[in-house]
Design a protein around this motif. Structure first.
Motif, PDB file in Angstrom:
ATOM      1  N   PHE A 121       1.110  -1.160   0.025  1.00  0.00           N
ATOM      2  CA  PHE A 121       0.198  -0.428  -0.599  1.00  0.00           C
ATOM      3  C   PHE A 121       0.271   1.361   0.180  1.00  0.00           C
ATOM      4  O   PHE A 121       0.717   2.757  -0.891  1.00  0.00           O
ATOM      5  N   ALA A 122       1.630   1.287   1.100  1.00  0.00           N
ATOM      6  CA  ALA A 122       3.190   2.621   0.749  1.00  0.00           C
ATOM      7  C   ALA A 122       3.810   2.501  -0.541  1.00  0.00           C
ATOM      8  O   ALA A 122       3.690   3.787  -0.587  1.00  0.00           O
ATOM      9  N   PHE A 123       4.085   1.654  -1.305  1.00  0.00           N
ATOM     10  CA  PHE A 123       4.200   1.332  -2.565  1.00  0.00           C
ATOM     11  C   PHE A 123       3.071   2.372  -3.015  1.00  0.00           C
ATOM     12  O   PHE A 123       4.288   3.595  -4.174  1.00  0.00           O
ATOM     13  N   CYS A 124       2.303   1.929  -3.533  1.00  0.00           N
ATOM     14  CA  CYS A 124       1.527   2.773  -4.233  1.00  0.00           C
ATOM     15  C   CYS A 124       1.083   3.945  -3.850  1.00  0.00           C
ATOM     16  O   CYS A 124       0.765   4.798  -4.761  1.00  0.00           O
ATOM     17  N   CYS A 125       1.172   4.100  -2.898  1.00  0.00           N
ATOM     18  CA  CYS A 125       0.444   6.251  -2.410  1.00  0.00           C
ATOM     19  C   CYS A 125       2.175   6.797  -3.241  1.00  0.00           C
ATOM     20  O   CYS A 125       1.948   7.555  -3.291  1.00  0.00           O
ATOM     21  N   PHE A 126       2.813   6.125  -2.915  1.00  0.00           N
ATOM     22  CA  PHE A 126       4.673   7.128  -2.981  1.00  0.00           C
ATOM     23  C   PHE A 126       4.129   7.236  -4.654  1.00  0.00           C
ATOM     24  O   PHE A 126       5.089   7.681  -5.095  1.00  0.00           O
ATOM     25  N   SER A 127       4.184   5.742  -5.209  1.00  0.00           N
ATOM     26  CA  SER A 127       4.377   5.780  -6.695  1.00  0.00           C
ATOM     27  C   SER A 127       3.013   6.488  -7.441  1.00  0.00           C
ATOM     28  O   SER A 127       3.347   7.783  -8.210  1.00  0.00           O
ATOM     29  N   ALA A 128       1.932   7.075  -7.009  1.00  0.00           N
ATOM     30  CA  ALA A 128       0.339   7.647  -7.537  1.00  0.00           C
ATOM     31  C   ALA A 128       1.595   8.721  -7.081  1.00  0.00           C
ATOM     32  O   ALA A 128       1.186  10.381  -8.004  1.00  0.00           O
ATOM     33  N   ARG A 129       2.914   9.360  -5.648  1.00  0.00           N
ATOM     34  CA  ARG A 129       2.787  11.244  -5.615  1.00  0.00           C
ATOM     35  C   ARG A 129       3.322  11.111  -6.311  1.00  0.00           C
ATOM     36  O   ARG A 129       3.579  12.377  -7.421  1.00  0.00           O
ATOM     37  N   GLY A 130       4.886  10.300  -6.766  1.00  0.00           N
ATOM     38  CA  GLY A 130       5.604  10.470  -8.157  1.00  0.00           C
ATOM     39  C   GLY A 130       5.077  10.379  -9.401  1.00  0.00           C
ATOM     40  O   GLY A 130       5.293  11.842 -10.417  1.00  0.00           O
ATOM     41  N   LEU A 131       4.160   9.775 -10.123  1.00  0.00           N
ATOM     42  CA  LEU A 131       3.701   9.571 -11.721  1.00  0.00           C
ATOM     43  C   LEU A 131       2.400  11.048 -11.834  1.00  0.00           C
ATOM     44  O   LEU A 131       2.550  11.210 -12.657  1.00  0.00           O
ATOM     45  N   ARG A 132       2.065  11.724 -10.617  1.00  0.00           N
ATOM     46  CA  ARG A 132       1.358  13.238 -10.732  1.00  0.00           C
ATOM     47  C   ARG A 132       2.554  13.831 -11.530  1.00  0.00           C
ATOM     48  O   ARG A 132       1.760  15.133 -12.030  1.00  0.00           O
ATOM     49  N   ALA A 137       5.413  10.359 -15.539  1.00  0.00           N
ATOM     50  CA  ALA A 137       5.429   9.477 -16.089  1.00  0.00           C
ATOM     51  C   ALA A 137       5.180   8.946 -16.601  1.00  0.00           C
ATOM     52  O   ALA A 137       4.604   7.695 -17.814  1.00  0.00           O
ATOM     53  N   GLN A 138       4.785   9.496 -18.433  1.00  0.00           N
ATOM     54  CA  GLN A 138       5.432   9.600 -20.024  1.00  0.00           C
ATOM     55  C   GLN A 138       6.545   8.302 -19.921  1.00  0.00           C
ATOM     56  O   GLN A 138       7.102   7.526 -20.176  1.00  0.00           O
ATOM     57  N   VAL A 139       8.074   8.815 -19.111  1.00  0.00           N
ATOM     58  CA  VAL A 139       8.992   7.672 -18.607  1.00  0.00           C
ATOM     59  C   VAL A 139       8.861   6.349 -18.201  1.00  0.00           C
ATOM     60  O   VAL A 139       8.789   4.855 -19.160  1.00  0.00           O
ATOM     61  N   PHE A 140       7.831   6.514 -16.858  1.00  0.00           N
ATOM     62  CA  PHE A 140       7.876   5.046 -16.818  1.00  0.00           C
ATOM     63  C   PHE A 140       6.679   4.395 -17.658  1.00  0.00           C
ATOM     64  O   PHE A 140       6.494   2.961 -16.876  1.00  0.00           O
ATOM     65  N   GLY A 141       5.530   5.205 -18.145  1.00  0.00           N
ATOM     66  CA  GLY A 141       4.649   4.682 -19.432  1.00  0.00           C
ATOM     67  C   GLY A 141       5.379   4.047 -20.251  1.00  0.00           C
ATOM     68  O   GLY A 141       5.465   2.344 -21.056  1.00  0.00           O
ATOM     69  N   LEU A 142       7.019   4.760 -21.019  1.00  0.00           N
ATOM     70  CA  LEU A 142       7.866   3.965 -21.547  1.00  0.00           C
ATOM     71  C   LEU A 142       8.318   2.420 -21.710  1.00  0.00           C
ATOM     72  O   LEU A 142       8.612   1.346 -21.776  1.00  0.00           O
ATOM     73  N   ILE A 200      -0.201  -1.486 -18.965  1.00  0.00           N
ATOM     74  CA  ILE A 200      -0.045   0.043 -17.970  1.00  0.00           C
ATOM     75  C   ILE A 200       1.004   0.899 -19.307  1.00  0.00           C
ATOM     76  O   ILE A 200      -0.099   2.387 -18.433  1.00  0.00           O
ATOM     77  N   GLY A 201       1.664   0.559 -19.564  1.00  0.00           N
ATOM     78  CA  GLY A 201       2.597   1.359 -20.184  1.00  0.00           C
ATOM     79  C   GLY A 201       1.278   2.680 -21.604  1.00  0.00           C
ATOM     80  O   GLY A 201       1.567   3.508 -21.643  1.00  0.00           O
ATOM     81  N   LEU A 421      -3.428   0.937  -9.470  1.00  0.00           N
ATOM     82  CA  LEU A 421      -4.423   1.975  -9.562  1.00  0.00           C
ATOM     83  C   LEU A 421      -3.645   3.375  -9.342  1.00  0.00           C
ATOM     84  O   LEU A 421      -4.326   4.225  -8.715  1.00  0.00           O
ATOM     85  N   ALA A 422      -2.254   3.481  -8.747  1.00  0.00           N
ATOM     86  CA  ALA A 422      -1.381   4.767  -8.389  1.00  0.00           C
ATOM     87  C   ALA A 422      -0.942   5.344  -9.792  1.00  0.00           C
ATOM     88  O   ALA A 422      -1.258   6.466 -10.085  1.00  0.00           O
ATOM     89  N   VAL A 423      -0.970   4.718 -10.964  1.00  0.00           N
ATOM     90  CA  VAL A 423      -1.223   5.280 -11.908  1.00  0.00           C
ATOM     91  C   VAL A 423      -3.012   6.033 -12.444  1.00  0.00           C
ATOM     92  O   VAL A 423      -3.057   7.832 -12.853  1.00  0.00           O
TER      93      VAL A 423
END
Length: 447
Positions: A121-132, A137-142, A200-201, A421-423
């Motif tokens: 869950f912590a992983f999800c919350c921190f990921s959601a914060r960075g992906l905003r 987010a573009q690099v993450f998608g690629l 996801i990408g 979920l984070a995305v």
């Protein structure tokens, strides 16, 4: 106003102000951390094939570490309503799952799994914060698309290494799956990881014909070379469901009526098939999963409120299997690694109705959020219905496999599910950031 000014504006991303070094340093390290997460999840399976005993803890440390660093990297960005909602829903689910954990048949083991879920869950919350942050987010998608490609290449490599350059018939692929299963190669999980990482990408990058066409060989390899019909069946079912949703929402009354008639015909047809299908045929169609589902439902009936606890299927699954399946050994059942092969049945059997409430909250958040992204107009969202399609794919797959939203937080599939979920939630944060910057500039205040 260009989107470039939005995503790089100092009013929106004050963490870009470093006392030393140019802005691109911040963007580079943010993109590096974001891109590392899906690549680590893809490379996990290669590492697991080489050294299975040490890769599991390394996976959790590396991906959670990257997510925490990514989230803290943007610590000065204000919290959004989407992030607060995500935290509240996951906190409620954690509490709902803690009560059955405390009352499990083996509380110490159940608590260990629950703690791993909290880390997830912590992983999800921190990921959601960075992906905003849109460039991240573009690099993450690629990187997610690249992760899917890495996994299908790995499937091809293992197939050629084991079977040689032969035509992958269904029978040969099934035999291949049995052989490599003894070599720490979980083809079902790898195939899901390849397809889902690709989806996801697509939720994050701007679409192109090349990216869309790339999914055809990726899906074909995940199906043909693994001897599994699940990826293609679930993908096809997801397409039909999304088309049905669009048909029911269309402005054309004739198309709506046609869609309703097709839905009614499908429901009646499925009911008829279910009524005339024998237990043997149903077990064959589900590859033996139906008996596992029955065991899980029996255990749910025995303890409907709190269940038996995480992975309690290990205690008596084999002894409860009917007839011809009783000759399965515990070692063979453990090799399945997925208990009842159904996430919803597992939640009911292991966490009872209390745990099912927490699961329902997460499903509601995913469906509601992806639905809004698909069918409302947004200033910053360009992926339209891809998040909804990915959510449908994930929820359909949960009927046949365990790793995912309600797994045991040790498989890459669990992390991929919460990355989706984070995305999804990060897209609402992007929209809030955009509106905040417009309001900030509208007041005429300087940055």
């Amino acid at each position: 106003m260009s989107h470039g000014s939005v995503i790089h504006g100092p009013a929106q991303w004050p963490a870009l102000r470093f006392e030393a070094g140019p802005k691109f340093s911040a963007l580079f390290f943010s993109g590096l951390l974001g891109g590392a997460i899906p690549l680590i999840l893809a490379l996990y399976w290669i590492g697991y094939w080489l050294a299975p005993d040490s890769v599991g803890p390394l996976l959790r440390v590396s991906v959670v570490g990257c997510a925490v660093l990514l989230g803290l990297f943007w610590y000065r960005a204000p919290l959004t309503h989407a992030e607060i909602l995500l935290f509240r829903i996951l906190a409620m689910a954690a509490v709902a799952w803690f009560v059955p954990t405390f009352l499990a048949a083996d509380p110490s083991h159940a608590l260990a799994v629950w703690l791993k879920l909290i880390l997830l869950f912590a992983f999800c919350c921190f990921s959601a914060r960075g992906l905003r942050h849109p460039p991240t987010a573009q690099v993450f998608g690629l990187a997610s698309i690249a992760g899917g490609v890495i996994l299908v290449v790995f499937i091809l490599f293992i197939f050629v290494r084991t079977e040689g350059f032969v035509i992958p018939t269904f029978k040969a692929a099934r035999e291949f799956k049995g052989v490599v299963g003894l070599e720490n190669v979980s083809l079902n999980s790898i195939a899901f990881g390849a397809v889902f990482s690709y989806l996801i990408g697509l939720c994050l990058v701007r679409k192109s014909r090349v990216l869309i066409l790339m999914g055809i060989p990726l899906l074909a390899i995940s199906t043909i070379f693994t001897g599994s019909r699940a990826p293609l069946t679930i993908f096809g079912g997801s397409v039909l469901l999304l088309l049905t949703v669009n048909g029911l929402r269309t402005k054309s009354p004739w198309l709506r009526i046609t869609t309703w008639l097709l839905v009614a015909g499908a429901v009646l047809g499925l009911a008829l098939i279910a009524s005339i299908t024998s237990d043997k045929d149903f077990r064959h169609a589900t590859e033996g999963r139906s008996h596992l589902w029955l065991v899980g439902l029996q255990k749910f009936v025995e303890r409907p409120l709190f269940g038996y606890g995480y992975e309690s299927w290990r205690d008596d699954l084999v002894s409860r299997l009917p007839g011809e399946q009783r000759d399965l050994t515990f070692e063979v059942a453990s090799k399945l690694g997925a208990g009842y092969h159904n996430e919803y049945v597992s939640v009911l059997a292991e966490e009872g109705l209390i745990g099912a409430f927490g699961a329902a909250l997460i499903i509601w958040l995913l469906l509601r959020s992806s639905w809004l992204l698909a069918f409302r107009r947004w200033a910053t969202v360009h992926s339209q219905e891809w998040p909804l399609f990915a959510v449908i794919f994930l929820l359909l797959r949960a009927n046949f496999e365990i790793p995912g939203l309600f797994g045991y937080a040790h498989d890459p599939a669990d992390y991929l599910a919460y990355l989706l979920l984070a995305v999804v939630l990060s897209k609402f944060s992007m929209e809030e950031d955009y509106a905040r910057l417009l309001a900030h500039r509208g007041t005429g205040s300087g940055s």
